[in-house]
Design a protein around this motif. Structure first.
Motif, PDB file in Angstrom:
ATOM      1  N   TRP A   1      35.516  26.799  64.590  1.00  0.00           N
ATOM      2  CA  TRP A   1      35.383  26.544  66.033  1.00  0.00           C
ATOM      3  C   TRP A   1      36.741  26.683  66.724  1.00  0.00           C
ATOM      4  CZ3 TRP A   1      37.382  22.856  69.384  1.00  0.00           C
ATOM      5  CH2 TRP A   1      36.740  22.717  70.621  1.00  0.00           C
ATOM      6  N   LEU A   2      37.779  26.134  66.110  1.00  0.00           N
ATOM      7  CA  LEU A   2      39.118  26.241  66.689  1.00  0.00           C
ATOM      8  C   LEU A   2      39.571  27.697  66.770  1.00  0.00           C
ATOM      9  CD1 LEU A   2      41.272  23.318  65.215  1.00  0.00           C
ATOM     10  CD2 LEU A   2      40.909  23.847  67.622  1.00  0.00           C
ATOM     11  N   ALA A   3      39.250  28.471  65.741  1.00  0.00           N
ATOM     12  CA  ALA A   3      39.640  29.886  65.742  1.00  0.00           C
ATOM     13  C   ALA A   3      38.964  30.638  66.889  1.00  0.00           C
ATOM     14  CB  ALA A   3      39.290  30.525  64.400  1.00  0.00           C
ATOM     15  N   LYS A   4      37.676  30.344  67.129  1.00  0.00           N
ATOM     16  CA  LYS A   4      36.958  31.004  68.233  1.00  0.00           C
ATOM     17  C   LYS A   4      37.544  30.575  69.580  1.00  0.00           C
ATOM     18  CE  LYS A   4      32.562  31.639  65.811  1.00  0.00           C
ATOM     19  NZ  LYS A   4      32.659  33.106  65.800  1.00  0.00           N
ATOM     20  N   LEU A   5      37.881  29.301  69.695  1.00  0.00           N
ATOM     21  CA  LEU A   5      38.485  28.807  70.933  1.00  0.00           C
ATOM     22  C   LEU A   5      39.841  29.466  71.163  1.00  0.00           C
ATOM     23  CD1 LEU A   5      38.546  26.900  73.360  1.00  0.00           C
ATOM     24  CD2 LEU A   5      39.464  25.121  71.850  1.00  0.00           C
ATOM     25  N   GLU A   6      40.628  29.577  70.097  1.00  0.00           N
ATOM     26  CA  GLU A   6      41.940  30.190  70.236  1.00  0.00           C
ATOM     27  C   GLU A   6      41.826  31.648  70.676  1.00  0.00           C
ATOM     28  OE1 GLU A   6      46.178  30.553  67.828  1.00  0.00           O
ATOM     29  OE2 GLU A   6      44.377  29.951  66.742  1.00  0.00           O
ATOM     30  N   GLU A   7      40.803  32.346  70.168  1.00  0.00           N
ATOM     31  CA  GLU A   7      40.604  33.745  70.556  1.00  0.00           C
ATOM     32  C   GLU A   7      40.322  33.854  72.060  1.00  0.00           C
ATOM     33  OE1 GLU A   7      37.953  37.632  69.187  1.00  0.00           O
ATOM     34  OE2 GLU A   7      37.525  35.657  68.338  1.00  0.00           O
ATOM     35  N   VAL A   8      39.497  32.947  72.585  1.00  0.00           N
ATOM     36  CA  VAL A   8      39.190  32.978  74.026  1.00  0.00           C
ATOM     37  C   VAL A   8      40.438  32.645  74.843  1.00  0.00           C
ATOM     38  CG1 VAL A   8      37.773  31.999  75.858  1.00  0.00           C
ATOM     39  CG2 VAL A   8      36.787  32.358  73.601  1.00  0.00           C
ATOM     40  N   ILE A   9      41.229  31.667  74.361  1.00  0.00           N
ATOM     41  CA  ILE A   9      42.441  31.296  75.096  1.00  0.00           C
ATOM     42  C   ILE A   9      43.440  32.450  75.080  1.00  0.00           C
ATOM     43  CG2 ILE A   9      44.408  29.710  75.135  1.00  0.00           C
ATOM     44  CD1 ILE A   9      42.508  27.539  74.084  1.00  0.00           C
ATOM     45  N   TYR A  10      43.525  33.152  73.962  1.00  0.00           N
ATOM     46  CA  TYR A  10      44.361  34.362  73.922  1.00  0.00           C
ATOM     47  C   TYR A  10      43.890  35.372  74.963  1.00  0.00           C
ATOM     48  CZ  TYR A  10      47.634  34.152  69.946  1.00  0.00           C
ATOM     49  OH  TYR A  10      48.682  33.896  69.130  1.00  0.00           O
ATOM     50  N   ASP A  11      42.563  35.565  75.065  1.00  0.00           N
ATOM     51  CA  ASP A  11      42.026  36.514  76.037  1.00  0.00           C
ATOM     52  C   ASP A  11      42.350  36.077  77.462  1.00  0.00           C
ATOM     53  OD1 ASP A  11      41.052  38.044  73.995  1.00  0.00           O
ATOM     54  OD2 ASP A  11      38.974  37.352  74.168  1.00  0.00           O
TER      55      ASP A  11
ATOM     56  N   ALA B   1      52.468  27.947  57.306  1.00  0.00           N
ATOM     57  CA  ALA B   1      52.533  28.690  58.565  1.00  0.00           C
ATOM     58  C   ALA B   1      51.312  29.587  58.721  1.00  0.00           C
ATOM     59  CB  ALA B   1      53.816  29.529  58.616  1.00  0.00           C
ATOM     60  N   LYS B   2      50.895  30.214  57.620  1.00  0.00           N
ATOM     61  CA  LYS B   2      49.716  31.073  57.666  1.00  0.00           C
ATOM     62  C   LYS B   2      48.460  30.254  57.928  1.00  0.00           C
ATOM     63  CE  LYS B   2      47.298  34.804  57.325  1.00  0.00           C
ATOM     64  NZ  LYS B   2      47.227  35.648  58.534  1.00  0.00           N
ATOM     65  N   PHE B   3      48.395  29.060  57.345  1.00  0.00           N
ATOM     66  CA  PHE B   3      47.240  28.183  57.532  1.00  0.00           C
ATOM     67  C   PHE B   3      47.074  27.811  58.997  1.00  0.00           C
ATOM     68  CE2 PHE B   3      45.282  23.969  57.704  1.00  0.00           C
ATOM     69  CZ  PHE B   3      44.152  24.138  56.915  1.00  0.00           C
ATOM     70  N   VAL B   4      48.177  27.467  59.663  1.00  0.00           N
ATOM     71  CA  VAL B   4      48.063  27.006  61.054  1.00  0.00           C
ATOM     72  C   VAL B   4      47.934  28.172  62.036  1.00  0.00           C
ATOM     73  CG1 VAL B   4      49.262  24.855  60.599  1.00  0.00           C
ATOM     74  CG2 VAL B   4      50.579  26.814  61.368  1.00  0.00           C
ATOM     75  N   SER B   5      48.406  29.370  61.658  1.00  0.00           N
ATOM     76  CA  SER B   5      48.294  30.521  62.574  1.00  0.00           C
ATOM     77  C   SER B   5      46.930  31.198  62.467  1.00  0.00           C
ATOM     78  CB  SER B   5      49.407  31.532  62.302  1.00  0.00           C
ATOM     79  OG  SER B   5      49.271  32.097  61.015  1.00  0.00           O
ATOM     80  N   GLY B   6      46.233  30.979  61.351  1.00  0.00           N
ATOM     81  CA  GLY B   6      44.895  31.540  61.199  1.00  0.00           C
ATOM     82  C   GLY B   6      44.902  33.059  61.118  1.00  0.00           C
ATOM     83  N   ASP B   7      43.864  33.661  61.703  1.00  0.00           N
ATOM     84  CA  ASP B   7      43.695  35.113  61.610  1.00  0.00           C
ATOM     85  C   ASP B   7      44.421  35.874  62.715  1.00  0.00           C
ATOM     86  OD1 ASP B   7      42.080  34.858  59.388  1.00  0.00           O
ATOM     87  OD2 ASP B   7      40.226  34.750  60.558  1.00  0.00           O
ATOM     88  N   PHE B   8      45.192  35.175  63.538  1.00  0.00           N
ATOM     89  CA  PHE B   8      45.821  35.850  64.662  1.00  0.00           C
ATOM     90  C   PHE B   8      47.175  36.452  64.287  1.00  0.00           C
ATOM     91  CE2 PHE B   8      42.805  32.890  66.419  1.00  0.00           C
ATOM     92  CZ  PHE B   8      42.108  33.713  67.274  1.00  0.00           C
ATOM     93  N   VAL B   9      47.636  36.139  63.079  1.00  0.00           N
ATOM     94  CA  VAL B   9      48.813  36.795  62.526  1.00  0.00           C
ATOM     95  C   VAL B   9      48.384  37.486  61.243  1.00  0.00           C
ATOM     96  CG1 VAL B   9      51.141  36.508  61.623  1.00  0.00           C
ATOM     97  CG2 VAL B   9      50.374  35.071  63.506  1.00  0.00           C
ATOM     98  N   LEU B  10      48.621  38.783  61.152  1.00  0.00           N
ATOM     99  CA  LEU B  10      48.138  39.579  60.027  1.00  0.00           C
ATOM    100  C   LEU B  10      49.294  40.301  59.356  1.00  0.00           C
ATOM    101  CD1 LEU B  10      45.817  40.867  58.376  1.00  0.00           C
ATOM    102  CD2 LEU B  10      45.648  42.611  60.148  1.00  0.00           C
ATOM    103  N   ARG B  11      49.363  40.155  58.034  1.00  0.00           N
ATOM    104  CA  ARG B  11      50.347  40.905  57.252  1.00  0.00           C
ATOM    105  C   ARG B  11      49.606  41.957  56.441  1.00  0.00           C
ATOM    106  NH1 ARG B  11      52.876  35.390  55.646  1.00  0.00           N
ATOM    107  NH2 ARG B  11      51.556  35.613  53.809  1.00  0.00           N
ATOM    108  N   LEU B  12      50.047  43.182  56.539  1.00  0.00           N
ATOM    109  CA  LEU B  12      49.346  44.264  55.857  1.00  0.00           C
ATOM    110  C   LEU B  12      49.620  44.284  54.363  1.00  0.00           C
ATOM    111  CD1 LEU B  12      49.624  47.236  58.365  1.00  0.00           C
ATOM    112  CD2 LEU B  12      47.736  45.653  58.002  1.00  0.00           C
ATOM    113  N   ASP B  13      50.441  43.324  53.886  1.00  0.00           N
ATOM    114  CA  ASP B  13      50.679  43.261  52.443  1.00  0.00           C
ATOM    115  C   ASP B  13      49.549  42.529  51.732  1.00  0.00           C
ATOM    116  OD1 ASP B  13      51.320  40.879  53.688  1.00  0.00           O
ATOM    117  OD2 ASP B  13      52.830  40.320  52.211  1.00  0.00           O
TER     118      ASP B  13
END
Length: 559
Positions: free
Chosen positions: A71-81, A497-509
């Motif tokens: 739910w937080l991830a979906k909310l964060e996506e809308v706030i980013y938009d 850091a990855k846990f709290v940033s979720g899917d909005f930060v992506l490393r291609l490694d």
């Protein structure tokens, strides 16, 4: 340090930033000139406030409840938009302002200002606002089903206070550290000080409390000091409470004094010409005045008295110390293995399960010398003989593995939890770096500046503000100086850091799904190790990317 002052959800700082941008003078003037529907923006503002009202509760519950985390991830996506839209309005407002100031000199500048509003369409903007409002409505309707409450005061995760007791047979690899501290304690004059304050400093979970417990219970210490007291100070620094615990400890009696002056007078009488050892465990207080009040009765003790302070903050250590800080290092892999065996195998003979030993060795390496992580994973697997379960824990990151028990390595989690809100976003952004990556202060500051993560200051340049932010994170052991050059993050801190940033930060490694690649806002990759370009097709569908960061093969942003 009061939790309600510095705590708060990561998204709260983001929402506040969106509010500030929406209320800027340029944006408001632009809205009036273009006759945008101001009621839509007011409605957006109210919806964002409604979302913000449950963020404290959601951040705490996400650790145990995966549905809340989604739910937080979906909310964060809308706030980013919403933030993207406000950025577009901001950019168009700037374009119009430049055009109004000088049509002749502005054209070159305008060419460098990118905006999707090449021909500003009021109706398109209003449609985007309405779409964001609909999505916010849908998301906020779910908060009741998830049991999220409005106005929950931010509070730290519950922790059991430390005590002075320790099972010495369960401690590994700290003999040299113990002897080094004992040498300081048993010397009556350290650096010419009558009473010495010895800070033990290190990142959360590294074993500061355990080392202090070993020392406190040493036979040499018992014979050397007439008075001993242990206080778990923790996050809320209360001079009266701490003084009272010390007084009750050395008198072995309950104290009903309610006046600090009387209490400290009584403590002073007990300490006069007595050699004492006090351990103040887990200190977070950075207020020198409060520290000075606490230690005023200590000055009446005998020469050679000692105070041990354990803290993860170099700022705290430097404030209290009058001898050099003792910086506790990570444990060796061999010692970590012995600790893991004790907690994971229990009554099982490790030699009878070579497949578990092989996986266990890999798990220990994953913990990178942090005994709390070793103990946490060992506890999860205690007496578990199914290799598939061990493999599952190995494949998941440590935060996801321990979340089901709400353990989540609480000591490291608190390092993030107690960050001021504006620093939470800066820290989360650092998940853009792969593990073991070495970075430089100046370059990270520039990245923060590019994402508008630094608060404006009337008398300081942005670079100076960034320098302060960086030093704060360094003092909290979230960054570490690398032995060759630059700085790095411990693997577990990187995972945090990855846990709290979720899917909005992506490393291609790493591995990523089609959906994650489409919505990521910040992306990095290592030059020379970029995947097959066909795998990057998904990225071309991403219309919201804010950072596309190629990192040098030699771990330097300068590359």
């Amino acid at each position: 340090m009061a939790a309600e002052v510095v705590g708060g959800a990561l998204l709260s700082a983001f929402v506040e930033m969106v509010f500030d941008r929406m209320a800027s003078k340029d944006v408001l003037n632009f809205i009036r000139r273009t006759k945008l529907n101001n009621r839509l923006l007011e409605k957006l503002n109210i919806k964002l406030l409604s979302a913000e009202s449950v963020l404290n509760d959601a951040e705490e519950k996400q650790i145990k409840n995966r549905a809340v985390r989604t739910w937080l991830a979906k909310l964060e996506e809308v706030i980013y938009d919403a933030d993207d839209l406000v950025n577009e309005i901001n950019t168009e407002a700037l374009r119009c302002k430049i055009e109004g100031e000088s049509e002749n000199t502005s054209q070159q500048v305008l060419n460098f200002i990118s905006t999707p509003f090449t021909a500003f369409k009021k109706r398109d903007v209003e449609s985007k606002i309405e779409e964001i409002l609909d999505r916010l409505d849908f998301i906020l309707q779910q908060k009741d089903f998830l049991g999220l409450k409005v106005g929950v005061q931010n509070k730290p995760p519950r922790r059991t206070p430390s005590t002075s007791l320790v099972e010495e047979s369960a401690v590994y690899g700290r003999d040299d550290d113990k002897m080094a501290i004992l040498d300081l304690l048993l010397s009556d004059e350290v650096g010419g000080n009558k009473i010495s304050v010895i800070p033990i400093v290190g990142m959360g979970g590294i074993g500061k409390t355990t080392l202090a417990q070993l020392i406190y219970n040493s036979v040499d210490v018992k014979n050397h000091f007439e008075i001993k007291a242990w206080v778990c100070v923790s996050d809320y620094f209360d001079v009266f409470r701490t003084t009272k615990i010390i007084f009750e400890s050395i008198t072995s009696q309950t104290c009903d004094i309610t006046d600090l002056n009387r209490l400290q007078e009584n403590l002073k009488q007990k300490l006069v010409e007595k050699k004492f050892l006090f351990v103040l465990d887990d200190v977070w207080n950075e207020d020198y005045i409060e520290w000075d009040k606490l230690k005023s009765p200590f000055e009446f003790g005998a020469c050679g008295s000692k105070i041990i302070v354990t803290t993860r903050s170099e700022k705290v250590a430097n404030m209290v110390r009058n001898v050099l800080n003792y910086k506790l290092k990570i444990m060796s892999e061999d010692d970590c293995w012995l600790l893991f065996v004790k907690h994971a195998f229990g009554n099982i003979e490790p030699g009878a399960h070579p497949d578990l030993v092989e996986i266990g060795r890999k798990l220990v390496r994953k913990c990178q010398g942090i005994p709390l992580a070793v103990k946490s994973l060992g506890g999860l697997l205690r007496n578990e003989e199914n290799p598939q379960e061990w493999e599952r824990i190995l494949e998941n990151d440590i935060w996801e593995s321990s979340a089901k028990e709400h353990d989540i390595l609480p000591s490291l989690w608190l390092s993030y939890y107690y960050l001021p809100q504006h620093l939470k976003r800066c820290f989360a952004y650092c998940s853009i770096f792969p593990k073991d990556y070495q970075f430089e202060k100046e370059n990270l500051t520039l990245l923060w500046m590019s994402q508008n993560l630094l608060e404006s200051h009337e008398t300081k340049r942005a670079e100076e503000v960034g320098d302060e932010y960086f030093n704060y994170l360094l003092s909290r052991s979230l960054f570490q100086r690398h032995e060759t050059w630059g700085f790095t993050m411990h693997d577990l801190v990187n995972d945090l850091a990855k846990f709290v940033s979720g899917d909005f930060v992506l490393r291609l490694d790493g591995c990523y799904s089609h959906n994650v690649a489409k919505k990521a806002r910040h992306l990095s990759y290592m030059r020379g190790s970029i995947p097959n370009m066909k795998n990057l097709d998904t990225l071309f569908e991403n219309k919201y990317l804010r950072t596309f960061l190629p990192l040098g093969c030699y771990s330097s942003l300068n590359e």
